[in-house]
Motif scaffolding. Structure first.
Motif, mmCIF file in Angstrom:
data_model
loop_
_atom_site.group_PDB
_atom_site.id
_atom_site.type_symbol
_atom_site.label_atom_id
_atom_site.label_comp_id
_atom_site.label_asym_id
_atom_site.label_seq_id
_atom_site.Cartn_x
_atom_site.Cartn_y
_atom_site.Cartn_z
ATOM 1 N N GLY A 69 -7.772 -4.875 -1.341
ATOM 2 C CA GLY A 69 -7.964 -4.332 0.399
ATOM 3 C C GLY A 69 -6.601 -4.020 0.940
ATOM 4 O O GLY A 69 -6.547 -2.786 1.512
ATOM 5 N N TRP A 70 -5.690 -4.906 0.856
ATOM 6 C CA TRP A 70 -4.290 -4.469 1.791
ATOM 7 C C TRP A 70 -3.866 -3.209 1.199
ATOM 8 O O TRP A 70 -3.312 -2.502 1.909
ATOM 9 N N HIS A 71 -3.698 -2.924 -0.076
ATOM 10 C CA HIS A 71 -3.015 -1.884 -0.839
ATOM 11 C C HIS A 71 -3.838 -0.711 -0.730
ATOM 12 O O HIS A 71 -3.475 0.284 -0.688
ATOM 13 N N VAL A 73 -5.381 0.142 2.176
ATOM 14 C CA VAL A 73 -5.296 0.548 3.508
ATOM 15 C C VAL A 73 -3.754 1.040 3.387
ATOM 16 O O VAL A 73 -3.637 2.148 4.066
ATOM 17 N N SER A 74 -2.728 0.467 2.781
ATOM 18 C CA SER A 74 -1.567 0.827 2.766
ATOM 19 C C SER A 74 -1.369 2.134 2.031
ATOM 20 O O SER A 74 -0.802 2.993 2.478
ATOM 21 N N LEU A 76 -3.912 4.712 1.795
ATOM 22 C CA LEU A 76 -4.254 5.538 2.505
ATOM 23 C C LEU A 76 -3.487 5.731 3.693
ATOM 24 O O LEU A 76 -3.251 7.055 4.084
ATOM 25 N N LEU A 77 -2.598 5.069 4.362
ATOM 26 C CA LEU A 77 -1.842 5.394 5.141
ATOM 27 C C LEU A 77 -0.611 6.104 5.016
ATOM 28 O O LEU A 77 -0.159 7.119 5.486
ATOM 29 N N THR A 155 2.242 6.125 11.578
ATOM 30 C CA THR A 155 1.522 5.802 10.220
ATOM 31 C C THR A 155 2.418 5.224 9.456
ATOM 32 O O THR A 155 2.022 4.336 8.982
ATOM 33 N N TYR A 159 1.995 1.733 8.108
ATOM 34 C CA TYR A 159 2.426 1.204 6.678
ATOM 35 C C TYR A 159 3.186 0.103 6.509
ATOM 36 O O TYR A 159 2.918 -0.829 5.749
ATOM 37 N N VAL A 162 1.034 -3.111 7.554
ATOM 38 C CA VAL A 162 0.264 -3.401 6.361
ATOM 39 C C VAL A 162 1.002 -4.158 5.143
ATOM 40 O O VAL A 162 0.687 -5.096 4.659
ATOM 41 N N GLU A 177 -1.221 0.871 -5.113
ATOM 42 C CA GLU A 177 -1.438 1.986 -4.259
ATOM 43 C C GLU A 177 -1.765 3.299 -4.761
ATOM 44 O O GLU A 177 -2.801 3.869 -4.587
#
Length: 300
Positions: A69-71, A73-74, A76-77, A155, A159, A162, A177
Motif C-alpha cells: 500500500g505505502w509503496h 502510493v509512493s 505513483l507520486l 509531489t 513522496y 509517504v 515501487e
C-alpha cells in the motif's frame, strides 16, 4: 551515533545531485517520445537494474499489505513527479522544473510541521516565507501561475512524507515501487506502440538509449542512499541545491529559455531563502557543538 562528513560520502552526494542536474540533457535526446512513455521506459529499466543489485547484496523483504500500500502510493507520486519533470524538460520549461526542486526543501519543512509536529524556528520561517515570495514573483515573471514548479515541489515532498511511513530502505523501496508500476508501464508501452519490439525502441541504438534510462535513474538514487548514511543531513540538504542549479543554467544557457529581470529577481529571493536555510543549519550545528563541549567539560 551521529553521522559525520567523510570523503566518500561527500563525493557520492555531489555525484548524485550532479547527475540529477544534468539528466535533462539525456531526456532531450528522447524528445520524440511522450513523457509518459519515457517514464514507463524508465520504470521498467530501473526495475531490471535494481533487482540484480538487491539479489547481489543478499537483501530481501516480505511483501505484506502495508508494504504494498505505502509503496504503491509512493510509486505513483514519484511516477507523476517524473512525468511532469520530463514534460517540462521536453517543453522548454526547465527553469520552472528547477524552481520546483529549489523550493522542495521548504515544502519539506512545511509538511514536517503539518504532519509530524516538527518545530520551525524563526529563521526557518523567514526562509519559507522568502521562498514563497520568490514563487509569487514568478507569476509576473513568466506570465502565468507557476504550476509546474509548485506541483513538482509538492509531489516530491509528498513522496518524502509517504516514504517516512514506509519501512524499507532505499534500494528495497525503489525495487518494490518500480516492480508495482511495471505492469502499468508495460501495458502503456504496448498499447501505444502496437507491438513489443516497437515498444522498446524498434532498433538496437534506440533500445540501448532507452535501457540507459534505468541506469540514469538508479545510479543517483543509490549514490544518494550511500551518501545519506555517511554525511550529516544538514550537509546533504545544502548539497541538494546542486541539482536545480545545474538544471537552471542548462535551461537558460544551453537551451535558451527566457530569463526576464522579474524572473531573475524571483530566483534571487529563492537563493536568499537558501542562504537563510544554510545559515540556520550552520548555527544549529555550532550550538550542538557548543552544548556537546559544555557537557563534556561538565562530565569531567
Amino acid at each position: 551515533m551521529a553521522v559525520t562528513v567523510n570523503g566518500r560520502g561527500l563525493l557520492a552526494a555531489v555525484l548524485a545531485f550532479g547527475l540529477w542536474g544534468v539528466l535533462p540533457i539525456y531526456w532531450k535526446h528522447l524528445e520524440g517520445m511522450s513523457p509518459v512513455s519515457i517514464v514507463a521506459q524508465r520504470t521498467i529499466w530501473t526495475c531490471l537494474v535494481v533487482w540484480p543489485l538487491l539479489l547481489w547484496r543478499g537483501r530481501g523483504f516480505v511483501f505484506d499489505k502495508g508494504i504494498i500500500g505505502w509503496h504503491m502510493v509512493s510509486g505513483l507520486l514519484i511516477g507523476g513527479n517524473w512525468v511532469l519533470y520530463v514534460w517540462a524538460t521536453l517543453n522548454d520549461r526547465m527553469l520552472e522544473g528547477a524552481l520546483g526542486y529549489y523550493i522542495n526543501p521548504f515544502f519539506n519543512m512545511l509538511f514536517g510541521a503539518l504532519w509530524f509536529g516538527e518545530k520551525q524556528n524563526r529563521l526557518q520561517l523567514v526562509a519559507i516565507l522568502t521562498a514563497f515570495g520568490g514563487v509569487l514573483l514568478q507569476m509576473p515573471g513568466v506570465g502565468h501561475f507557476p504550476w509546474v514548479g509548485l506541483t513538482l515541489g509538492i509531489t516530491f515532498s509528498m513522496y518524502a512524507v509517504v516514504k517516512k511511513q514506509a519501512k524499507l530502505g532505499a534500494l528495497e523501496g525503489l525495487t518494490v515501487e518500480s516492480s508495482l508500476l511495471v505492469p502499468l508501464a508495460l501495458g502503456w508501452l504496448i498499447w501505444q506502440s502496437g507491438s513489443f519490439s516497437e515498444a522498446f525502441g524498434g532498433s538496437v541504438s534506440n533500445g540501448l538509449l532507452l535501457a540507459g534510462t534505468g541506469v540514469a535513474t538508479a545510479t543517483p538514487l543509490l549514490l544518494f542512499a550511500f551518501a545519506s548514511q555517511r554525511i550529516r543531513l544538514g550537509t546533504l540538504g545544502m548539497l541538494q541545491f546542486i541539482g536545480p542549479t545545474l538544471q537552471f543554467f542548462i535551461g537558460w544557457r544551453m537551451y535558451g529559455e527566457p530569463m526576464t529581470s522579474l524572473r531573475l529577481m524571483s530566483f534571487g529571493l529563492i537563493w536568499l531563502a537558501i542562504g537563510l536555510y544554510a545559515a540556520d543549519g550552520i548555527l544549529r550545528r555550532r550550538n550542538e557543538r557548543n552544548v556537546g563541549l559544555a557537557d563534556g567539560a561538565g562530565g569531567g
